[in-house]
Design a protein around this motif. Structure first.
Motif, PDB file in Angstrom:
ATOM      1  N   ARG A   1       6.540  -4.366 -57.519  1.00  0.00           N
ATOM      2  CA  ARG A   1       5.396  -5.237 -57.245  1.00  0.00           C
ATOM      3  C   ARG A   1       5.551  -6.623 -57.873  1.00  0.00           C
ATOM      4  O   ARG A   1       4.962  -7.583 -57.389  1.00  0.00           O
ATOM      5  CB  ARG A   1       4.112  -4.590 -57.754  1.00  0.00           C
TER       6      ARG A   1
ATOM      7  N   LYS B   1       6.936  -3.550 -48.886  1.00  0.00           N
ATOM      8  CA  LYS B   1       6.091  -3.193 -50.038  1.00  0.00           C
ATOM      9  C   LYS B   1       5.299  -4.424 -50.438  1.00  0.00           C
ATOM     10  O   LYS B   1       5.676  -5.544 -50.105  1.00  0.00           O
ATOM     11  CB  LYS B   1       6.977  -2.741 -51.211  1.00  0.00           C
ATOM     12  N   ASP B   2       4.189  -4.196 -51.144  1.00  0.00           N
ATOM     13  CA  ASP B   2       3.376  -5.300 -51.653  1.00  0.00           C
ATOM     14  C   ASP B   2       4.043  -5.841 -52.920  1.00  0.00           C
ATOM     15  O   ASP B   2       4.467  -5.062 -53.780  1.00  0.00           O
ATOM     16  CB  ASP B   2       1.965  -4.784 -51.988  1.00  0.00           C
ATOM     17  N   SER B   3       4.179  -7.151 -52.991  1.00  0.00           N
ATOM     18  CA  SER B   3       4.651  -7.737 -54.245  1.00  0.00           C
ATOM     19  C   SER B   3       3.999  -9.100 -54.413  1.00  0.00           C
ATOM     20  O   SER B   3       3.549  -9.716 -53.435  1.00  0.00           O
ATOM     21  CB  SER B   3       6.179  -7.886 -54.250  1.00  0.00           C
ATOM     22  N   ILE B   4       3.945  -9.549 -55.660  1.00  0.00           N
ATOM     23  CA  ILE B   4       3.320 -10.843 -55.957  1.00  0.00           C
ATOM     24  C   ILE B   4       4.028 -11.938 -55.154  1.00  0.00           C
ATOM     25  O   ILE B   4       5.249 -12.076 -55.236  1.00  0.00           O
ATOM     26  CB  ILE B   4       3.432 -11.164 -57.470  1.00  0.00           C
ATOM     27  N   GLY B   5       3.274 -12.684 -54.387  1.00  0.00           N
ATOM     28  CA  GLY B   5       3.835 -13.828 -53.651  1.00  0.00           C
ATOM     29  C   GLY B   5       4.346 -13.491 -52.265  1.00  0.00           C
ATOM     30  O   GLY B   5       4.670 -14.396 -51.497  1.00  0.00           O
ATOM     31  N   MET B   6       4.435 -12.197 -51.967  1.00  0.00           N
ATOM     32  CA  MET B   6       5.023 -11.817 -50.671  1.00  0.00           C
ATOM     33  C   MET B   6       4.214 -12.381 -49.503  1.00  0.00           C
ATOM     34  O   MET B   6       4.777 -12.958 -48.575  1.00  0.00           O
ATOM     35  CB  MET B   6       5.097 -10.284 -50.588  1.00  0.00           C
ATOM     36  N   VAL B   7       2.899 -12.244 -49.584  1.00  0.00           N
ATOM     37  CA  VAL B   7       2.070 -12.649 -48.443  1.00  0.00           C
ATOM     38  C   VAL B   7       2.110 -14.175 -48.256  1.00  0.00           C
ATOM     39  O   VAL B   7       2.386 -14.667 -47.164  1.00  0.00           O
ATOM     40  CB  VAL B   7       0.616 -12.153 -48.627  1.00  0.00           C
TER      41      VAL B   7
ATOM     42  N   ARG C   1      -7.301  -9.040 -56.786  1.00  0.00           N
ATOM     43  CA  ARG C   1      -6.195  -9.376 -55.890  1.00  0.00           C
ATOM     44  C   ARG C   1      -6.255  -8.485 -54.641  1.00  0.00           C
ATOM     45  O   ARG C   1      -6.353  -7.261 -54.739  1.00  0.00           O
ATOM     46  CB  ARG C   1      -4.871  -9.155 -56.613  1.00  0.00           C
TER      47      ARG C   1
ATOM     48  N   GLY D   1      -1.593  -6.560 -50.594  1.00  0.00           N
ATOM     49  CA  GLY D   1      -0.652  -7.334 -49.796  1.00  0.00           C
ATOM     50  C   GLY D   1      -0.232  -6.652 -48.505  1.00  0.00           C
ATOM     51  O   GLY D   1       0.240  -7.315 -47.581  1.00  0.00           O
ATOM     52  N   MET D   2      -0.387  -5.338 -48.421  1.00  0.00           N
ATOM     53  CA  MET D   2       0.052  -4.642 -47.214  1.00  0.00           C
ATOM     54  C   MET D   2      -1.003  -4.720 -46.109  1.00  0.00           C
ATOM     55  O   MET D   2      -0.713  -4.458 -44.946  1.00  0.00           O
ATOM     56  CB  MET D   2       0.371  -3.173 -47.509  1.00  0.00           C
TER      57      MET D   2
ATOM     58  N   ILE E   1      -3.100 -13.606 -44.722  1.00  0.00           N
ATOM     59  CA  ILE E   1      -2.696 -14.794 -45.462  1.00  0.00           C
ATOM     60  C   ILE E   1      -3.931 -15.561 -45.918  1.00  0.00           C
ATOM     61  O   ILE E   1      -3.993 -16.039 -47.057  1.00  0.00           O
ATOM     62  CB  ILE E   1      -1.788 -15.686 -44.577  1.00  0.00           C
TER      63      ILE E   1
ATOM     64  N   PHE F   1      -5.441 -14.065 -48.985  1.00  0.00           N
ATOM     65  CA  PHE F   1      -4.639 -14.396 -50.161  1.00  0.00           C
ATOM     66  C   PHE F   1      -4.793 -15.867 -50.541  1.00  0.00           C
ATOM     67  O   PHE F   1      -4.789 -16.226 -51.714  1.00  0.00           O
ATOM     68  CB  PHE F   1      -3.161 -14.058 -49.927  1.00  0.00           C
TER      69      PHE F   1
END
Lengths: 987, 94
Positions: free
Chosen positions: A673, A873-879, B27, B30-31, B35, B38
């Motif tokens: 993550r 996978k979800d990770s910081i900054g991915m989106v 937060r 993310g899945m 955008i 976020f």
């Protein structure tokens, strides 16, 4: 010159020690004074009234006060490296050997060429700068400002290093009492006797406040003697700390106060080991403000001549210092306190020729010529007062010859420290003054006692001081004992406001910034009537004295002009510091090498022995290169280190990289993550390059992370971001995913780590470590715990240089032994140590990004690492990294750059342009980020960010640096200059 | 400024690092989140004149992240909580 103006000791001994003489110089002339004098009192005793020139008009000026509110008598104290500009002579304690210079005059104080400004005063009114220097705009920087800067201003700096040290300190107490006048002393006695921890701070070198300057009797003792006895009792109490020469300069949040203690300012030089000043941060549970009151002047024509003073200062000089400012004096007052000055002076043999009292119905003072309903309309005397013009109640005018005039317009409580928390002072009609809002301000309850709170009599001060202490003690759970206060003077305030004498034009309000009644009128005329506008348009109260004697006067005049009341007009408030603070005191010991902490690597001692050159990297001192005797240019050393490493083996201390141990059953999930790429799938005993993004999608940091055991990883970060990454990981762990089973600890300091790189890296290390590290046993990207002669150690097969390379870590305390052992084992391979420069050359040759590319505005895609950002996978900054503007195919990409002609030099910071395109911002296609001389290739190479770079390999472009004046034809190439297939590091 | 740490008691603000609005705890996933969601999470903040919940990190101390409720007008500190407790109370877990 002798002390012609010292009053006969039988009439007024004062609190100076006449049995001892102190010698001092002012503007090169020798004078004498006594212990207990200030520079101002000693000069006045010698008949010197002229001490400076004003800021704008260069008018001759002398002191108007006897305290820290002084606007005029600013001097340069001491000489040489210890010279200190803008020191108020009224608070500078006299010492033997003191030297002082007047300032803001040329060529001399008595004849100042720039006093021509005074004749030109009609030009220099409020708003002068705004109106006059508007046009042409280009003249401001080159013509107007230098002229103004030379003409205006106060003292000068000598530009030498201050030879003295300054300290910072921290104090804690139950009750802080600010000001040691009657209110502060009464409060301190009550609080001190109760057993509470008390700090009593006073800016003066002698505690007692106005008691030292008055002829009051408290009980059976003189005010000064009562104060002395009170101070003696307080000194005997172990729970009370007395801090004389200590100015509380600021009120901060939650009961914290800033204070400057002038430890050595009263000495020629500080005693050995002692600082000149100490800046204290005082943590108090309760504070009592007992800062007293400041007398305010009345504005009248030419009221700024040397010899014209606040009436209370005139009597302070007579009572406390035994000094008659003039033999013949007059008093100009609108209140009864002014009469007290006349009485005190007359009692000391001073010829009080007249009291000019603006009140028609004042109670007549017997024995002195008391002119009721009269005002001073003008004065004369070029370098010092010689006469005043008085307009009597019946309109008749009279001139009276005097050497000094005491002026009293009433007293203003010192509201500064309560203003620091934005508490707006409130107007009290009965005393015609602003007082602190309520009895409390700020967060921790703050109590105001004595004159500072509007209780202007001695009796009032003692009663409120005792009462506020009692309240503070009650808050804190201390039992206050009943105290017996001495009988004291309890005169009411009898005052009829008079702010300025009608008809006056050049009547000074703010003497330090040369603001007159005329300026206030102009501000009114031009509609700058709000107090905040008035202040900024006229600069009223914006000088170093923060308008202590002028603010209320100025806004009262504005109130008259607008027909509003003073409360309707309002007041500006004060900010810290209460009095100017030397930057040295704020800096404390943080100067030069000690400006910030510095850290040494485990191999520092060894490197220093080799004559290494060091460079600051964050807090660390790292080896930059290690010159050999024959090398005269840094490049020779760096080239040799690079070539020797690529030819055989080189060693570099990489301890400074951040190391974070990450453990727990969810450690892999956690890393997935916080990193853009995946780590949960990493095999035990392996490491992987990781890319960390910020939530906005920009690259935050990078480094390798190894899996030491199923639930145990070791992360490395860049040197620069070691702290920031750790903080970020803690945020993720505690705030975002509080139930993940993961624990973190920084182990940067726990391990000394060395990179061993080059074709002989394995051969060298195999001699040192206990395990088999053949390629089969310890392949590329392997990681694990090993031993070195039985000592626990860690080994990682990772490479920043592109060579076969390892990083070996041992407990920090073995770092020095390790570098020596590695160099000993490496002797047969001609091993070298390489510094940060060679490290940089090799990483650019290999095309690895570092700080210049990880600049906070770059994405993984920019770096050519876009595929590393996993979307599974979800990770910081991915989106947010997927935002349109950040994922364009033709955006910036990392490329390599080399000159078409290998003989051409490249310049750092050059921008890339199409061949033939003009060097304009519109045509800018990118820029060189990192630039080195590659000894391996024999020419300059660079990394660059280039628009659509991935599709432009082979293109010829211009690298233009307009600052350096260079324009070089370059070819865009792959950023991997050496071994693009990675055969060496897998060898 | 003094922050009354829930575990360690009153500590000087110099020991802490300030991050910003405590809304950063919330937060999006993310899945599933857009955008836009976020973007709002990352960039949009209320600028309140009065009580404000904000994140402070006890870097020169025990490494606790704290949620400090502070009046931005007076700097009065109304409440100090462990951020982990707040996060759990707001429904965050793994």
């Amino acid at each position: 010159m002798s002390q012609t103006h010292r009053i006969d000791a039988k009439l007024s001994a004062g609190q100076v020690d006449r049995s001892r003489t102190l010698r001092f110089h002012f503007d090169g002339v020798a004078y004498a004074g006594h212990p207990g004098d200030t520079l101002a009192s000693a000069l006045l005793a010698n008949g010197v009234r002229l001490m400076g020139r004003s800021f704008k008009y260069h008018r001759p000026r002398g002191p108007i006060s006897a305290g820290s509110e002084e606007p005029n008598a600013l001097v340069e104290l001491r000489s040489g490296a210890r010279q200190e500009p803008n020191t108020r002579a009224t608070v500078a304690e006299l010492f033997d050997g003191l030297t002082a210079q007047s300032q803001n005059r040329w060529p001399s104080l008595r004849f100042d060429a720039l006093s021509i400004n005074d004749r030109l005063n009609s030009f220099f009114t409020a708003g002068f700068y705004y109106k006059t220097f508007m046009w042409p705009a280009s003249f401001w920087e080159k013509v107007y400002e230098p002229i103004i800067r030379r003409a205006a201003g106060l003292g000068t700096l000598n530009r030498q290093e201050d030879p003295d040290s300054y300290d910072k300190g921290f104090l804690h107490c139950d009750v802080l009492i600010i000001g040691a006048g009657p209110a502060g002393l009464a409060a301190a006695l009550t609080a001190g006797r109760s057993g509470a921890r008390v700090i009593l701070a006073d800016e003066d070198f002698r505690m007692g406040g106005r008691l030292n300057a008055e002829t009051f009797v408290l009980g059976e003792a003189s005010g000064a003697d009562w104060a002395k006895a009170a101070v003696a009792e307080l000194a005997s109490l172990p729970n009370v700390r007395l801090m004389a020469r200590t100015t509380v300069v600021g009120t901060f949040d939650h009961g914290i106060y800033g204070a400057v203690e002038r430890v050595s300012d009263h000495l020629l030089e500080p005693l050995p080991g002692k600082p000149r000043q100490t800046f204290w941060r005082i943590y108090s549970k309760r504070a009592i403000l007992a800062g007293g009151a400041t007398e305010r002047p009345i504005a009248f024509e030419n009221n700024d001549r040397p010899g014209i003073m606040l009436a209370g200062a005139l009597r302070a000089y007579a009572n406390r210092w035994g000094v008659a400012v003039g033999r013949r004096v007059a008093i100009f007052t609108n209140n009864d306190d002014g009469l007290r000055s006349a009485v005190d002076l007359a009692a000391k043999g001073v010829d009080v020729v007249a009291i000019i009292d603006s009140r028609a119905d004042a109670t007549l003072l017997p024995g002195i010529r008391h002119l009721r309903g009269a005002v001073v309309t003008d004065t004369a005397g070029r370098l010092g007062l010689s006469q005043v013009t008085v307009r009597h109640a019946d309109g008749r005018s009279e001139t009276i010859g005097v050497e000094a005039l005491g002026v009293s317009g009433g007293w203003n409580p010192v509201v500064n420290l309560t203003s620091h928390h934005r508490a707006k002072p409130v107007w009290r009609e009965d005393i015609a003054a602003f007082v602190p809002a309520g009895g409390e301000s700020g967060l921790a309850p703050t109590y105001v006692a004595g004159a500072a709170g509007g209780d202007l009599s001695t009796h009032g001060a003692l009663v409120t001081g005792n009462e506020m202490a009692r309240r503070a003690l009650e808050d804190l759970g201390f039992a206050a004992r009943p105290s017996d206060l001495p009988r004291a003077e309890d005169a009411p305030v009898v005052l009829q406001p008079l702010w300025h004498v009608k008809g006056a034009k050049r009547a000074w309000i703010d003497q330090q910034n040369d603001v007159t009644v005329k300026d206030i009128k102009l501000a009114h005329q031009e509609n700058f009537t709000a107090v905040e506008h008035l202040k900024r348009y006229t600069t009223l109260g914006m000088a170093t004295d923060q308008g202590k004697t002028s603010n209320v006067l100025g806004l009262a005049v504005m109130a008259e002009l607008t027909g509003k009341t003073i409360p309707q007009t309002g007041t500006t408030i004060y900010r810290p510091p209460y009095t100017p603070v030397a930057l040295g005191a704020l800096g404390g010991r943080a100067r030069g090498r000690d400006f910030k902490p510095f850290r040494l690597t485990p191999s520092h001692k060894w490197a220093a022995e080799q004559g290494a050159t060091f460079v600051e990297v964050g807090y660390w001192m790292r080896t930059q290169w290690v010159p050999r005797a024959s090398e005269t240019e840094w490049r020779q050393s760096v080239d040799r280190e690079v070539l020797a490493t690529r030819r055989s083996v080189g060693i570099c201390d990489v301890t400074t990289l951040g190391k974070i141990d990450i453990q727990g059953t969810d450690a892999g999930v956690f890393l997935d993550r916080v990193y853009a790429n995946t780590f949960s799938t990493l095999a035990v005993g392996k490491c992987r390059y990781g890319l960390m993004l910020r939530e906005d999608g920009m690259v935050f940091d990078d480094g390798t992370t190894a899996r030491m055991a199923p639930n145990e990883y070791v992360m490395t970060t860049t040197t620069a971001n070691a702290v920031a990454v750790f903080r970020h990981l803690e945020f993720c762990r505690q705030c975002l995913w509080p139930d993940l089973d993961v624990q973190l600890i920084s182990t940067t300091e726990a391990w000394a780590q060395f990179s061993v790189a080059g074709p002989n890296a394995r051969n060298l290390l195999q001699k040192v470590v206990d395990q088999d590290i053949s390629d089969a046993a310890f392949p590329y990207m392997a990681a694990g715990s090993i031993t070195v002669g039985g000592l626990r150690a860690r080994l990682f097969r990772i490479s920043f240089s592109g060579e076969l390379a390892y990083e070996i870590a041992v407990p920090t305390r073995y770092g020095d032994a390790m570098i020596r052992k590695l160099m000993e084992a490496g002797a047969e391979f001609d091993a070298v140590v390489y510094g940060t420069e060679a490290l940089g050359v090799m990483r650019v040759e290999k095309g690895h990004v570092a700080g210049n590319e990880l600049n906070g505005t770059s994405t993984a895609l920019n770096m050519g690492l876009g595929k590393m950002v996993s979307r599974k996978k979800d990770s910081i900054g991915m989106v947010l990294s997927q935002r349109e503007g950040m994922s364009r195919d033709d955006g910036l990409r990392l490329v390599g750059v080399k000159p078409v002609d290998p003989a051409d030099a490249l310049k750092a910071g050059s921008h890339l342009l199409k061949t033939g395109a003009a060097a304009t911002v519109q045509n800018d296609d990118g820029w060189l980020t990192s630039l080195v001389w590659s000894p391996h290739l024999g020419h300059y190479i660079a990394l660059a960010y280039l628009k659509n770079g991935a599709n432009r390999l082979g293109e010829t472009m211009r690298a233009v640096n307009l600052l350096a004046g260079t324009d070089v034809a370059v070819e865009i190439v792959s950023p991997h200059f050496i071994d693009p297939e990675g055969e060496r590091l897998r060898g | 400024m003094i922050i009354n740490h829930p575990i360690l008691g009153p500590r000087d603000a110099q020991e802490f690092v300030y991050l910003g609005d405590a809304s950063l705890i919330q937060r999006p996933d993310g899945m599933t989140a857009s955008i836009e969601a976020f973007h709002d999470y990352t960039y949009l903040r209320d600028n309140s004149a009065g009580p404000h919940r904000e994140l402070w990190y006890h870097e020169q101390g025990d490494r606790s992240w704290l949620v400090v409720t502070r009046n931005t007008l007076t700097h009065e500190i109304l409440k100090v909580e462990l951020a982990r407790d707040v996060a759990r109370a707001e429904g965050r877990s793994r």
